[in-house]
Design an enzyme around this catalytic site. Sequence first.
Site, PDB file in Angstrom:
ATOM      1  N   ASP A  81       0.832  -1.212   0.000  1.00 49.77           N
ATOM      2  CA  ASP A  81       0.000   0.000   0.000  1.00 49.77           C
ATOM      3  C   ASP A  81       0.867   1.263   0.000  1.00 49.77           C
ATOM      4  O   ASP A  81       1.812   1.374   0.789  1.00 49.77           O
ATOM      5  CB  ASP A  81      -0.881   0.038   1.243  1.00 49.77           C
ATOM      6  CG  ASP A  81      -1.851  -1.129   1.325  1.00 49.77           C
ATOM      7  OD1 ASP A  81      -1.495  -2.235   0.903  1.00 49.77           O
ATOM      8  OD2 ASP A  81      -2.973  -0.926   1.842  1.00 49.77           O
ATOM      9  N   HIS A  92      -1.061   4.480  -0.549  1.00 47.91           N
ATOM     10  CA  HIS A  92      -2.094   5.350   0.039  1.00 47.91           C
ATOM     11  C   HIS A  92      -1.798   6.831  -0.092  1.00 47.91           C
ATOM     12  O   HIS A  92      -1.859   7.588   0.876  1.00 47.91           O
ATOM     13  CB  HIS A  92      -2.330   4.985   1.503  1.00 47.91           C
ATOM     14  CG  HIS A  92      -3.301   3.857   1.699  1.00 47.91           C
ATOM     15  ND1 HIS A  92      -4.594   3.888   1.223  1.00 47.91           N
ATOM     16  CD2 HIS A  92      -3.149   2.651   2.310  1.00 47.91           C
ATOM     17  CE1 HIS A  92      -5.199   2.770   1.541  1.00 47.91           C
ATOM     18  NE2 HIS A  92      -4.347   1.989   2.192  1.00 47.91           N
ATOM     19  N   ASP A  99      -4.087  -0.253  -3.548  1.00 51.91           N
ATOM     20  CA  ASP A  99      -4.244   0.849  -2.590  1.00 51.91           C
ATOM     21  C   ASP A  99      -3.218   1.941  -2.856  1.00 51.91           C
ATOM     22  O   ASP A  99      -2.437   2.330  -1.977  1.00 51.91           O
ATOM     23  CB  ASP A  99      -4.150   0.344  -1.142  1.00 51.91           C
ATOM     24  CG  ASP A  99      -5.466  -0.272  -0.664  1.00 51.91           C
ATOM     25  OD1 ASP A  99      -6.338  -0.538  -1.521  1.00 51.91           O
ATOM     26  OD2 ASP A  99      -5.621  -0.488   0.548  1.00 51.91           O
ATOM     27  N   ASP A 102      -6.096   7.336  -1.582  1.00 54.79           N
ATOM     28  CA  ASP A 102      -6.909   7.501  -0.368  1.00 54.79           C
ATOM     29  C   ASP A 102      -6.032   7.670   0.869  1.00 54.79           C
ATOM     30  O   ASP A 102      -4.939   7.125   0.968  1.00 54.79           O
ATOM     31  CB  ASP A 102      -7.874   6.328  -0.154  1.00 54.79           C
ATOM     32  CG  ASP A 102      -9.109   6.424  -1.022  1.00 54.79           C
ATOM     33  OD1 ASP A 102      -9.435   7.537  -1.456  1.00 54.79           O
ATOM     34  OD2 ASP A 102      -9.749   5.381  -1.265  1.00 54.79           O
ATOM     35  N   ARG A 103      -6.579   8.427   1.811  1.00 56.08           N
ATOM     36  CA  ARG A 103      -5.985   8.692   3.120  1.00 56.08           C
ATOM     37  C   ARG A 103      -4.787   9.631   3.060  1.00 56.08           C
ATOM     38  O   ARG A 103      -4.676  10.549   3.844  1.00 56.08           O
ATOM     39  CB  ARG A 103      -5.609   7.395   3.845  1.00 56.08           C
ATOM     40  CG  ARG A 103      -6.808   6.491   4.138  1.00 56.08           C
ATOM     41  CD  ARG A 103      -6.364   5.308   4.993  1.00 56.08           C
ATOM     42  NE  ARG A 103      -7.433   4.348   5.212  1.00 56.08           N
ATOM     43  CZ  ARG A 103      -8.304   4.386   6.214  1.00 56.08           C
ATOM     44  NH1 ARG A 103      -8.237   5.364   7.083  1.00 56.08           N
ATOM     45  NH2 ARG A 103      -9.234   3.462   6.343  1.00 56.08           N
ATOM     46  N   ASN A 152      -8.518  -2.770  -2.562  1.00 50.81           N
ATOM     47  CA  ASN A 152      -9.896  -2.448  -2.190  1.00 50.81           C
ATOM     48  C   ASN A 152     -10.170  -0.950  -2.269  1.00 50.81           C
ATOM     49  O   ASN A 152     -11.330  -0.521  -2.318  1.00 50.81           O
ATOM     50  CB  ASN A 152     -10.217  -2.966  -0.783  1.00 50.81           C
ATOM     51  CG  ASN A 152      -9.388  -2.313   0.304  1.00 50.81           C
ATOM     52  OD1 ASN A 152      -8.162  -2.314   0.227  1.00 50.81           O
ATOM     53  ND2 ASN A 152     -10.031  -1.763   1.319  1.00 50.81           N
ATOM     54  N   HIS A 153      -9.132  -0.114  -2.299  1.00 52.96           N
ATOM     55  CA  HIS A 153      -9.340   1.332  -2.403  1.00 52.96           C
ATOM     56  C   HIS A 153      -9.357   1.822  -3.844  1.00 52.96           C
ATOM     57  O   HIS A 153      -9.534   3.026  -4.061  1.00 52.96           O
ATOM     58  CB  HIS A 153      -8.277   2.087  -1.596  1.00 52.96           C
ATOM     59  CG  HIS A 153      -8.622   2.197  -0.146  1.00 52.96           C
ATOM     60  ND1 HIS A 153      -9.254   3.293   0.393  1.00 52.96           N
ATOM     61  CD2 HIS A 153      -8.452   1.321   0.877  1.00 52.96           C
ATOM     62  CE1 HIS A 153      -9.439   3.103   1.684  1.00 52.96           C
ATOM     63  NE2 HIS A 153      -8.966   1.905   2.004  1.00 52.96           N
ATOM     64  N   HIS A 212      -3.965  -8.376  -3.263  1.00 55.53           N
ATOM     65  CA  HIS A 212      -4.003  -7.280  -2.291  1.00 55.53           C
ATOM     66  C   HIS A 212      -4.428  -7.710  -0.894  1.00 55.53           C
ATOM     67  O   HIS A 212      -3.777  -7.376   0.100  1.00 55.53           O
ATOM     68  CB  HIS A 212      -4.938  -6.161  -2.766  1.00 55.53           C
ATOM     69  CG  HIS A 212      -5.001  -5.034  -1.791  1.00 55.53           C
ATOM     70  ND1 HIS A 212      -3.958  -4.152  -1.621  1.00 55.53           N
ATOM     71  CD2 HIS A 212      -5.958  -4.662  -0.887  1.00 55.53           C
ATOM     72  CE1 HIS A 212      -4.271  -3.277  -0.679  1.00 55.53           C
ATOM     73  NE2 HIS A 212      -5.474  -3.563  -0.223  1.00 55.53           N
ATOM     74  N   ARG A 220     -14.114  -6.333   8.973  1.00 46.36           N
ATOM     75  CA  ARG A 220     -14.161  -5.232   8.007  1.00 46.36           C
ATOM     76  C   ARG A 220     -15.527  -5.123   7.331  1.00 46.36           C
ATOM     77  O   ARG A 220     -15.837  -4.106   6.715  1.00 46.36           O
ATOM     78  CB  ARG A 220     -13.105  -5.428   6.922  1.00 46.36           C
ATOM     79  CG  ARG A 220     -11.664  -5.327   7.381  1.00 46.36           C
ATOM     80  CD  ARG A 220     -10.748  -5.530   6.183  1.00 46.36           C
ATOM     81  NE  ARG A 220      -9.343  -5.609   6.505  1.00 46.36           N
ATOM     82  CZ  ARG A 220      -8.480  -4.594   6.438  1.00 46.36           C
ATOM     83  NH1 ARG A 220      -8.925  -3.410   6.087  1.00 46.36           N
ATOM     84  NH2 ARG A 220      -7.211  -4.751   6.718  1.00 46.36           N
ATOM     85  N   HIS A 272      -2.604  -4.675   2.403  1.00 47.41           N
ATOM     86  CA  HIS A 272      -3.924  -4.446   3.016  1.00 47.41           C
ATOM     87  C   HIS A 272      -3.890  -4.131   4.506  1.00 47.41           C
ATOM     88  O   HIS A 272      -4.876  -3.621   5.038  1.00 47.41           O
ATOM     89  CB  HIS A 272      -4.786  -5.690   2.758  1.00 47.41           C
ATOM     90  CG  HIS A 272      -6.260  -5.519   2.957  1.00 47.41           C
ATOM     91  ND1 HIS A 272      -6.958  -4.399   2.557  1.00 47.41           N
ATOM     92  CD2 HIS A 272      -7.190  -6.355   3.518  1.00 47.41           C
ATOM     93  CE1 HIS A 272      -8.238  -4.558   2.848  1.00 47.41           C
ATOM     94  NE2 HIS A 272      -8.396  -5.723   3.440  1.00 47.41           N
TER      95      HIS A 272
END
Length: 851
Positions: free
Chosen positions: A174, A176, A206, A209-210, A238-239, A287, A347, A374
Amino acid sequence: MGRKNAALLEASQKLYDRDELDALKQDDKCSALIDKLVVQKKSNRKERGVNPKLVWNREEAEAYKGPLLFANIEDSDIAKLSSRDLDFSPKFNITHDQIREIISFFSGSSNKDKQPGRLPYRYAWLITEGVRRRLIKDSERAARRFNLAAEGVSTSAMQPVQIKSDSRATVVGDIHGQLFDLITVLTIHGDDSLPSEKNVFVFNGDFVDRGPHGTEVLMLLFALKLYCPEGVFLNRGNHEHRRMNAKYAFEDQVLALYDSELFDLIQDTFESLPICTLINHRVLVLHGGLFSEADVSLKDIQKIRHFKQLPRHSEIEERSDRLMEQILWSDPKEDLEEGQLWRPSTRGSGVHFGPLVTQRFSELNNLDLIIRSHEECTPGYEFFHGEKLVTIFSASNYTGSTNQGAVIVFDRTKEGGKKTLVPQFKQYFANVLTSPADAAASMRERTIQQLREQIFQYRHELLLEFEKLDADRNDLISIDQWSEVMRKVMRMDIAWNILCPYFIKFKKQKKSAAGDDSPKEIINYRKFIERYRISVDPAVYESLTADIVKKVTTKLFDSFPDLNDAFDQIDTNHDGSISYEEFSKVMSLFNLGLAPQQVYDLMRELDDNGDGTIDRSEFDKRFGSAWKTSFQSVSDPSEKRWIAKNLRRIRKAISSHYCKKQKLTEKQALKQLFSTFGGEGAKSLSVEQFSEMVERIVGEEVISSTDRIRLGNHIDANQSGSISRHELRIVLFPAESTSPKPSLGDSLVQQLASVFYKNRVQIKSVLRMMDEDESGKVDYEEFKKGITMLNEVIGVPLTRTQARHLFKAIDQDDDKQIDYHDFVALFSVVVDSRSSKSSKSSSSSSSSSSS
């Protein structure tokens, strides 16, 4: 690390899972509404033709100081590219030097202000479209390599990678949106170690995001894919999903720099990403994780239909979708019971799978290692299941924590060309300006605020559980009881007893009931619950309160001839107090559009002594002023009902013909009527003039001349022979003329505000769809349309009057538009500094203690 910091770090990790679960639990109807609006907006856009932003304009060209790309793509090519008629071509190529320039441009090192540069819209669109086309062709080529055509499958969800004996591969977890982690990864083998066919990079999802630089990270990754298609492989995480991007800031980042058309193209590209990579037939990179079944083959994965947005969890029916969800969302666990394959995930999507699943899957598919990402891990990597599976996470100091980033390297040049791939780990902290102390402080502040938000959302469930433990009815429980309820209700197994001082001061009881002399730590749970509220802008608060208080007070006044009659009618069992059930029944009959929780909150506000009922004095305190009119001395109940009935007729006529049609307030409407029938600026009318006015607005056939005079004499409080505007106003509009305690509407406003807060992502998404010109603002009609759509799916309605008041309150510059980003930002959870009415009952056996 101190106990509190360790507890906060644990809470931060649990909140990560909870936050994603909340995103997934977004109301299905609301998600479906947004999906429908997205399709509609795409269709409207297609009818408009080529986006003019794709064509260079002189002003933009002269202002741009970054790398020059795609010089061989002419404006004449744009229409064909936009309609997707032009085949993938070498025109999308990016060179080694251009990649270096992009890195320098994004990092700010080549910019005067040292801030990340912005690629022109044309470049961002061409990079994204080029990658989308490349991914489709790669998927078709992979299907041929895996021999899927015989099974009628033309695309593969898995991409094969072959690392030759003179090559190496780096697997990245990730990122991010953390740009400097990506730049660190690209230089991890040396300053000039960009991807090549002998220096392969696999990025395991991923990307966004964030983090603060999701757009720059994605554009750099996509540019790298165009630069070296056989040296850069991108997996989906998943993002890489519209719903996650709406919640975790990537959508906002793209729209701040570009527009929704580019964001939609990015989503199309995300849907084209493969969901896993197979390295040398022996190492599988995906992932999230594995499955709720142990017999999944690589062929099953290859045949997954992945060119789509992953359906909502509740809508998954086909095995293909379930496998894709579990690949993107699942996590490995070591603590499953013996023989247990898996259990549901905390989750909300995917599963927790155990060692048996990993073992059987690896044996069935002849795999040496499974690599997944993840999950954040402090050293950047972590082995599971007998080292058959490893987590790799590449975002260092992730969201303010102190973890390292790491990558996995398979370097066959140092292994003498051995066929077995041996993983090596490289760890790092990205070269960023934030100090570890600042990062830890940021994490602490963010985690405490997130926990406050969770406490606010669970406040009613918490209160009910606390009350069960309060045998003495003094609002006090032990800190151990408090911690256990927090753990149970909020479903977060963290050290609440250590974190308690962040949320409420506790007291030390001098002596326990059992006679134990040791002090006992106790908490006033009601003060704790009432400490958190939604911050509401004063103008917005007033706009919401006015309508709610008016509706409740007016309904009571209209329905009952006097205060005592109102109380007696609501108190159906005549025990001298109104229970929640009795109060709720009347509110339901009034059809005010209040949700059960709103009725409960209003009931609690009326219940001053906190005994669970409303007595006559409490009822009078809040509503009595509405009946304090000139005819309060009328003793005949039938006469009172006759007066109330005719006042309702007049009020309805004034509201319909003057307030709604002419958009006047009730005060303005009365002023206009008095000027019409009593002369300009008249402040009073004779009883005869009053009769004439009533005849005009309701009609002779509705109220006769005799009855109009009779009614006028009742309204004439001082028997002066004339009726003042004030006298008429207090009997027609009691909610406007009296000043009920502000807290009467406070709980109702808080409930509505909490609905806005809870659904802020959906509200912003829907209003964004209403914003046709993408100005970031909506006018009243667009606002009303969006709110009306949301009312149908959120469940707590905002009336049209409230919507109008709310819009006007937000539109403080009176330009007839509101910024919907500012609107959503109006609502946040804060600590209420006001003393709680229920906190007065502190135990005399307790004394305050610092904590």
